[in-house]
Scaffold this motif. Structure first.
Motif, PDB file in Angstrom:
ATOM      1  N   ALA A 263      42.578  39.210  34.668  1.00  0.00           N
ATOM      2  CA  ALA A 263      43.035  39.872  35.898  1.00  0.00           C
ATOM      3  C   ALA A 263      42.182  41.111  36.192  1.00  0.00           C
ATOM      4  O   ALA A 263      41.764  41.332  37.331  1.00  0.00           O
ATOM      5  CB  ALA A 263      44.502  40.254  35.769  1.00  0.00           C
TER       6      ALA A 263
ATOM      7  N   CYS B 211      38.884  40.505  38.029  1.00  0.00           N
ATOM      8  CA  CYS B 211      38.850  39.844  39.344  1.00  0.00           C
ATOM      9  C   CYS B 211      38.555  40.812  40.481  1.00  0.00           C
ATOM     10  O   CYS B 211      38.900  41.990  40.416  1.00  0.00           O
ATOM     11  CB  CYS B 211      40.186  39.182  39.628  1.00  0.00           C
ATOM     12  N   ASN B 212      37.955  40.292  41.526  1.00  0.00           N
ATOM     13  CA  ASN B 212      37.776  41.079  42.740  1.00  0.00           C
ATOM     14  C   ASN B 212      39.013  40.925  43.647  1.00  0.00           C
ATOM     15  O   ASN B 212      40.008  40.308  43.243  1.00  0.00           O
ATOM     16  CB  ASN B 212      36.477  40.678  43.460  1.00  0.00           C
ATOM     17  N   ALA B 213      38.930  41.470  44.843  1.00  0.00           N
ATOM     18  CA  ALA B 213      40.085  41.465  45.768  1.00  0.00           C
ATOM     19  C   ALA B 213      40.526  40.047  46.136  1.00  0.00           C
ATOM     20  O   ALA B 213      41.670  39.835  46.538  1.00  0.00           O
ATOM     21  CB  ALA B 213      39.747  42.265  47.017  1.00  0.00           C
TER      22      ALA B 213
ATOM     23  N   LYS C 213      40.809  37.677  44.024  1.00  0.00           N
ATOM     24  CA  LYS C 213      41.291  37.110  42.758  1.00  0.00           C
ATOM     25  C   LYS C 213      40.291  36.115  42.172  1.00  0.00           C
ATOM     26  O   LYS C 213      40.642  35.073  41.607  1.00  0.00           O
ATOM     27  CB  LYS C 213      42.673  36.454  42.923  1.00  0.00           C
TER      28      LYS C 213
ATOM     29  N   ASP D 289      26.265  45.213  43.802  1.00  0.00           N
ATOM     30  CA  ASP D 289      27.471  45.857  44.353  1.00  0.00           C
ATOM     31  C   ASP D 289      27.152  46.595  45.650  1.00  0.00           C
ATOM     32  O   ASP D 289      27.895  46.510  46.625  1.00  0.00           O
ATOM     33  CB  ASP D 289      28.044  46.867  43.343  1.00  0.00           C
TER      34      ASP D 289
ATOM     35  N   ASN E 106      28.704  45.763  49.305  1.00  0.00           N
ATOM     36  CA  ASN E 106      29.486  46.797  50.006  1.00  0.00           C
ATOM     37  C   ASN E 106      29.047  47.002  51.453  1.00  0.00           C
ATOM     38  O   ASN E 106      29.678  47.771  52.178  1.00  0.00           O
ATOM     39  CB  ASN E 106      29.399  48.126  49.257  1.00  0.00           C
TER      40      ASN E 106
ATOM     41  N   TRP F 112      29.443  44.869  53.604  1.00  0.00           N
ATOM     42  CA  TRP F 112      30.505  44.211  54.376  1.00  0.00           C
ATOM     43  C   TRP F 112      31.857  44.723  53.886  1.00  0.00           C
ATOM     44  O   TRP F 112      32.009  45.103  52.723  1.00  0.00           O
ATOM     45  CB  TRP F 112      30.418  42.686  54.226  1.00  0.00           C
TER      46      TRP F 112
ATOM     47  N   LEU G 178      36.101  44.668  53.239  1.00  0.00           N
ATOM     48  CA  LEU G 178      37.050  43.778  52.554  1.00  0.00           C
ATOM     49  C   LEU G 178      37.526  42.625  53.446  1.00  0.00           C
ATOM     50  O   LEU G 178      37.584  41.477  53.008  1.00  0.00           O
ATOM     51  CB  LEU G 178      38.244  44.624  52.074  1.00  0.00           C
TER      52      LEU G 178
ATOM     53  N   ILE H 221      42.341  49.320  28.557  1.00  0.00           N
ATOM     54  CA  ILE H 221      43.202  48.419  29.334  1.00  0.00           C
ATOM     55  C   ILE H 221      43.199  47.021  28.701  1.00  0.00           C
ATOM     56  O   ILE H 221      44.236  46.372  28.566  1.00  0.00           O
ATOM     57  CB  ILE H 221      42.735  48.373  30.811  1.00  0.00           C
TER      58      ILE H 221
ATOM     59  N   TYR I 281      50.953  40.189  30.489  1.00  0.00           N
ATOM     60  CA  TYR I 281      50.842  39.846  31.904  1.00  0.00           C
ATOM     61  C   TYR I 281      51.700  38.625  32.261  1.00  0.00           C
ATOM     62  O   TYR I 281      52.530  38.676  33.158  1.00  0.00           O
ATOM     63  CB  TYR I 281      49.359  39.580  32.222  1.00  0.00           C
TER      64      TYR I 281
ATOM     65  N   GLN J 143      34.894  51.455  48.393  1.00  0.00           N
ATOM     66  CA  GLN J 143      34.331  50.300  49.084  1.00  0.00           C
ATOM     67  C   GLN J 143      34.765  48.984  48.444  1.00  0.00           C
ATOM     68  O   GLN J 143      35.460  48.981  47.430  1.00  0.00           O
ATOM     69  CB  GLN J 143      32.800  50.429  49.084  1.00  0.00           C
ATOM     70  N   TYR J 144      34.283  47.898  49.045  1.00  0.00           N
ATOM     71  CA  TYR J 144      34.665  46.550  48.613  1.00  0.00           C
ATOM     72  C   TYR J 144      34.602  46.350  47.092  1.00  0.00           C
ATOM     73  O   TYR J 144      35.558  45.854  46.482  1.00  0.00           O
ATOM     74  CB  TYR J 144      33.769  45.526  49.321  1.00  0.00           C
ATOM     75  N   SER J 145      33.507  46.780  46.469  1.00  0.00           N
ATOM     76  CA  SER J 145      33.331  46.516  45.034  1.00  0.00           C
ATOM     77  C   SER J 145      34.258  47.365  44.157  1.00  0.00           C
ATOM     78  O   SER J 145      34.341  47.148  42.954  1.00  0.00           O
ATOM     79  CB  SER J 145      31.873  46.728  44.610  1.00  0.00           C
TER      80      SER J 145
ATOM     81  N   ILE K 245      37.518  47.491  44.663  1.00  0.00           N
ATOM     82  CA  ILE K 245      38.870  46.959  44.840  1.00  0.00           C
ATOM     83  C   ILE K 245      39.170  45.875  43.805  1.00  0.00           C
ATOM     84  O   ILE K 245      38.328  45.025  43.540  1.00  0.00           O
ATOM     85  CB  ILE K 245      39.023  46.390  46.275  1.00  0.00           C
ATOM     86  N   ASP K 246      40.369  45.902  43.234  1.00  0.00           N
ATOM     87  CA  ASP K 246      40.718  44.901  42.227  1.00  0.00           C
ATOM     88  C   ASP K 246      41.663  43.848  42.801  1.00  0.00           C
ATOM     89  O   ASP K 246      41.911  43.806  44.007  1.00  0.00           O
ATOM     90  CB  ASP K 246      41.253  45.571  40.959  1.00  0.00           C
ATOM     91  N   PHE K 247      42.185  42.987  41.932  1.00  0.00           N
ATOM     92  CA  PHE K 247      42.985  41.839  42.384  1.00  0.00           C
ATOM     93  C   PHE K 247      44.306  42.251  43.029  1.00  0.00           C
ATOM     94  O   PHE K 247      44.946  41.440  43.688  1.00  0.00           O
ATOM     95  CB  PHE K 247      43.209  40.860  41.227  1.00  0.00           C
TER      96      PHE K 247
ATOM     97  N   ARG L   6      44.319  44.485  45.232  1.00  0.00           N
ATOM     98  CA  ARG L   6      43.797  44.993  46.519  1.00  0.00           C
ATOM     99  C   ARG L   6      43.908  46.510  46.645  1.00  0.00           C
ATOM    100  O   ARG L   6      43.968  47.066  47.740  1.00  0.00           O
ATOM    101  CB  ARG L   6      44.428  44.243  47.701  1.00  0.00           C
TER     102      ARG L   6
ATOM    103  N   LYS M 141      37.367  52.576  38.524  1.00  0.00           N
ATOM    104  CA  LYS M 141      36.466  53.064  39.581  1.00  0.00           C
ATOM    105  C   LYS M 141      36.774  54.507  39.990  1.00  0.00           C
ATOM    106  O   LYS M 141      35.888  55.228  40.441  1.00  0.00           O
ATOM    107  CB  LYS M 141      36.536  52.150  40.807  1.00  0.00           C
TER     108      LYS M 141
ATOM    109  N   SER N 100      40.503  50.270  50.220  1.00  0.00           N
ATOM    110  CA  SER N 100      39.115  50.145  50.655  1.00  0.00           C
ATOM    111  C   SER N 100      38.926  50.753  52.052  1.00  0.00           C
ATOM    112  O   SER N 100      39.727  50.500  52.945  1.00  0.00           O
ATOM    113  CB  SER N 100      38.746  48.659  50.679  1.00  0.00           C
TER     114      SER N 100
END
Lengths: 248, 248
Positions: A15, A18-20, A22, A180, A184, A186, A188, B34, B48, B163-165, B167-169, B171, B177, B209
């Protein structure tokens, strides 16, 4: 010693990784590519420690990733690597990415240059004669990286400055951090509606902490060309093929 | 089931993982904390997957790292974790960091809150009665995290946008970061002459983001207080103790 022509590393996407969306990010995949390449090189006797004796080391020069889909949350996946060939200047290393159930979900091509850390010049790979024995004839069905032209008439230009956390042990910007920075460009919500089907990057020159760079972007349909440069020329060029999510 | 009160994970610090000082960064250490906390929780049956059944999950609330030194390039290191205690609202998890040869190089304190992902409210931990059996009386010789006051009269204010990079799962901005963003408030040459002996962070509210945030910094001798906030209040507070490198 019989050199193992292929090497596989099994992973599990947690988890926290993962990125946004998933899913695995392109930058984490690039990190795994470097890891798996390093592990295979270590086994073959041309790894970090072996090369460091002569003050040589491998530098990632080009990376091409083509994915049907990226590994998703809690998925087991693997990277299998092999060497396609080499010449005096560079070595070509490919990888196959498999998801759970062993289905192939993508292929990767990478080009590595060995450099002398003292002179910063490339090492002639033909001097490592037995490297020829490590070549595998396993096919890699994705297109080779094409010529990456300069972005002459950008649609967008943004400025950027790499920072302390982007710098690696060579005191240059980490290869993964360029990715990265490019992603970035673009927002989200763009990634909520688009996937990356092909990502190509070429590393030309090293960037340093605190030095201003420009990012040039040229979009043509689902294809985006990106160039990171400073006053002295190109640092990195990349090409991304985006796909509409509903078209997958 | 006899619950293992302690859990240890062995690691190796690769070249690709090192920062500019050829050491482990605070943010990579936070990532490992973590990871190790998650692995131990999984073994204890409060991980989890177990929590997700009730739509609950652990959220890192506070983290305090105190290091004599950080693991260095190609060093084997380990994190050993145990639960110091818990009350209705939060659980206290400590860790010991050992370098190669088994020498203790640092300690970590962390505070975790279980939240209901639907209501975003904390879960009453006293309902998990058998958690009491997992408490260890192993001592953790570093001071508990103190009260972190707002940065009322900052010496410096900078603006930032995640920014986009980042952000985690979930959101939201990834816990790690925030740490990178805070460390980037100082330049590379500052880290060439200073080490971090203690790093404390408190996560108050989630950032998203593209939303602008302000970073407030107040420096008092070798102690720096940092606050990340937006128009609606505090997102994160941190406190760093820097030491002059030659004084180590």
């Amino acid at each position: 010693m019989e050199a193992p022509k292929e090497y596989t590393h099994q992973y599990f996407l947690t988890a926290a990784e993962c990125n946004a969306e998933k899913e695995m990010s392109v930058s984490l995949l690039a990190q795994r590519v470097i890891e798996v390449a390093t592990e295979h090189a270590n086994i073959l006797g041309v790894g970090y420690a072996d090369m460091a004796k002569d003050n040589h080391g491998w530098v990632l020069s080009r990376l091409t990733i083509e994915m049907k889909r990226f590994p998703s949350l809690n998925e087991e996946y693997s990277l299998t690597t092999w060497i396609e060939g080499f010449n005096r200047l560079y070595s070509e290393r490919n990888m196959e990415v498999k998801g759970n159930n062993g289905e192939t979900i993508g292929y990767i091509r990478s080009i590595w240059v060995a450099i002398d850390f003292e002179t910063r010049k490339p090492v002639d790979l033909s001097t490592i004669s037995w490297l020829a024995e490590t070549i595998s004839d396993r096919p890699c069905p994705i297109e080779k990286q094409g010529r990456m032209r300069p972005v002459n008439e950008p649609d967008r230009i943004t400025s950027h400055s790499f920072q302390y956390s982007d710098i690696d042990f060579n005191r240059h910007v980490n290869s993964v951090k360029y990715i990265d920075t490019i992603l970035n460009l673009w927002e989200l919500d763009f990634y909520d509606t688009h996937t990356i089907s092909r990502f190509e990057i070429m590393y030309q020159k090293e960037a340093h902490s605190g030095e201003p760079v420009a990012l040039l972007i040229k979009q043509d349909g689902n294809l985006s060309d990106i160039e990171i440069c400073d006053d002295n020329g190109t640092i990195t060029r990349a090409k991304i093929t985006f796909n509409d999510k509903k078209c997958r």
